[in-house]
Design a protein around this motif. Structure first.
Motif, mmCIF file in Angstrom:
data_model
loop_
_atom_site.group_PDB
_atom_site.id
_atom_site.type_symbol
_atom_site.label_atom_id
_atom_site.label_comp_id
_atom_site.label_asym_id
_atom_site.label_seq_id
_atom_site.Cartn_x
_atom_site.Cartn_y
_atom_site.Cartn_z
ATOM 1 N N THR A 129 -6.680 0.760 -3.008
ATOM 2 C CA THR A 129 -6.662 0.070 -1.717
ATOM 3 C C THR A 129 -5.286 -0.502 -1.388
ATOM 4 O OG1 THR A 129 -7.495 -1.965 -2.745
ATOM 5 C CG2 THR A 129 -9.118 -0.459 -1.796
ATOM 6 N N GLY A 130 -4.308 -0.332 -2.273
ATOM 7 C CA GLY A 130 -2.916 -0.619 -1.927
ATOM 8 C C GLY A 130 -2.441 -1.991 -2.355
ATOM 9 N N GLY A 131 -1.131 -2.069 -2.580
ATOM 10 C CA GLY A 131 -0.555 -3.337 -2.993
ATOM 11 C C GLY A 131 0.951 -3.244 -3.100
ATOM 12 N N VAL A 132 1.535 -4.098 -3.916
ATOM 13 C CA VAL A 132 2.985 -4.233 -4.042
ATOM 14 C C VAL A 132 3.403 -3.707 -5.409
ATOM 15 C CG1 VAL A 132 4.909 -5.865 -4.029
ATOM 16 C CG2 VAL A 132 2.935 -6.235 -2.515
ATOM 17 N N GLY A 133 4.242 -2.670 -5.419
ATOM 18 C CA GLY A 133 4.651 -2.049 -6.671
ATOM 19 C C GLY A 133 3.590 -1.127 -7.250
#
Length: 426
Positions: free
Chosen positions: A84-88
């Motif tokens: 579902t997506g994120g940072v790094g």
């Protein structure tokens, strides 16, 4: 039927019938139902929700709006992962070839970044020559050659979702869990994979901020996959701090290659191996090479090189790196107690690593390299982060985004989430 009838039913909290759902999705795809009418229906769904039957019917209708891929020509089972997506979050890059090296076939349809979250295709496009757009025959060719392919979804895959996704983005209805779940799962089921592992992120850098919200979304998606005959498992994983040490397109490719070479940050390696084992088990692939061994013996790296080469890329070409740099240093000595994922993602976006609109370009070499993670000791004046940008004028706004996002204390904050929070099955 007419749109007013369907809108009124959901506005008044009634369950939509299978016929109503099939009609409205088909009519909207064909342009018979106008955007303003579908906007009203989406808002009614956000406010009044959908039950399991409605969500399953909505998902099936979106799948039927376009093509459905199938991989029966392959000599082994297919398995895929969605985050579902994120940072790094560069996990897809080492994960797909790793699973291929262990006997799975991975048809990974990925997307581009928007806002503070990075996109897999943007990352891979920092490799000279690499192509995201492939025909179905080309996808099958890459799968045959490398065991894994990462590419963009074609226009024929769940076109109803593509149209509705753009509408939700501008009408304040993105947050509806039935619409999120059906959007993700309609594409994944239409992709034709036999097994699916969902990585549902939780925390400030994720779409789902709380464990409770993430568990509801994960449960809904697992039910949809199971109902469609796709073996589906979900993991809830931490996104309250960045994953790994690199945030940005080429920077994350470089870190992924480190993992494939047997190194890389411990959290990236741990999650990659764990997800690989879940993908293999869900697809019924047993008795083959263990993912940890495949990283250590070079077979995962071999699969990566075959995959990149088969898609026109040069795995030996130097990756771009932005020319301008600046550093953020530790304000005192101690332990890095907190590093907020959203703040780091926002700063990387402002450096040029992300986009505000889908048509915006991204800088392949921009981003942030972290020199410490929460719990690591730091020394006053030592670098905490190095920022990269093509234009030094971007640093001011990026540094402003980082204000208040990190702290130095005696220990890591007690409320940091564990890397893996929960596992959800049917």
């Amino acid at each position: 039927m007419d749109a007013i009838e369907v809108i009124s039913a959901k506005r008044d909290g009634r369950e939509l019938s299978p016929g109503q759902i099939d009609w409205v999705i088909d009519a909207y795809t064909r342009g018979v139902v106008a955007d303003e009418q579908m906007s009203a229906l989406a808002m009614a769904i956000l406010l009044n929700g959908m039950n399991r039957r409605e969500i399953a019917g909505w998902t099936r209708a979106m799948i039927r709006s376009g093509d459905r891929m199938e991989w029966s020509a392959l000599p082994g089972p297919t398995t895929d992962k969605h985050s579902t997506g994120g940072v790094g979050d560069k996990i897809t890059l080492p994960l797909a070839p790793l699973v291929a090296a262990c006997g799975g076939y991975v048809p990974q349809l990925s997307g581009r970044g928007l806002g503070h979250t990075g996109g897999t295709l943007d990352k891979l496009e920092s490799i000279p020559g690499w192509r995201a757009s492939l025909s179905n025959d080309e996808m099958l060719g890459v799968l045959g050659a490398a065991g894994a392919v990462i590419c963009a979804a074609g226009d024929g895959l769940a076109p109803a979702d593509k149209k509705l996704y753009a509408l939700r983005d501008v009408t304040g209805t993105v947050e509806s869990i039935p619409l999120i779940a059906s959007s993700i799962m309609s594409k994944k089921i239409a992709e034709g994979t036999g097994a699916l592992v969902l990585d549902v992120k939780v925390g400030s850098g994720a779409f789902m901020k709380t464990v409770e919200e993430a568990r509801e979304l994960a449960t809904t998606m697992v039910e949809l996959g199971t109902d469609a005959g796709v073996g589906t498992v979900a993991l809830l994983t931490a996104m309250d701090r960045p994953l790994g040490l690199a945030v940005g397109n080429a920077l994350e490719v470089a870190e992924s290659v480190e993992v494939l070479a047997g190194g890389g940050p411990a959290d990236v390696v741990e999650l990659t191996v764990l997800l690989a084992r879940e993908m293999l088990a869900t697809a019924g692939i047993t008795g083959g090479r263990d993912p940890e061994r495949a990283l250590a013996d070079g077979s995962a790296m071999d699969a990566w090189r075959r995959m990149i080469t088969a898609q026109g890329g040069d795995p030996d070409a130097p990756l771009p790196l932005a020319a301008e740099t600046t550093e953020v240093v530790a304000p005192s000595s101690g332990v890095l107690s907190r590093l907020d994922a959203y703040g780091v993602g926002l700063a990387a976006w402002r450096l040029g690593a992300g986009r505000e609109r889908k048509e915006d370009p991204v800088s392949s070499g921009a981003g942030i390299v972290l020199h410490a993670k929460p719990g690591d000791p730091v020394r006053e004046g030592a670098p905490l982060m190095t920022l990269y940008a093509d234009d030094a004028g971007r640093f001011e706004r990026a540094l402003a985004a980082l204000e208040g996002t990190y702290a130095v204390g005696e220990a890591a904050d007690e409320d940091l989430l564990p890397l893996v929070i929960d596992r959800v099955t049917a």
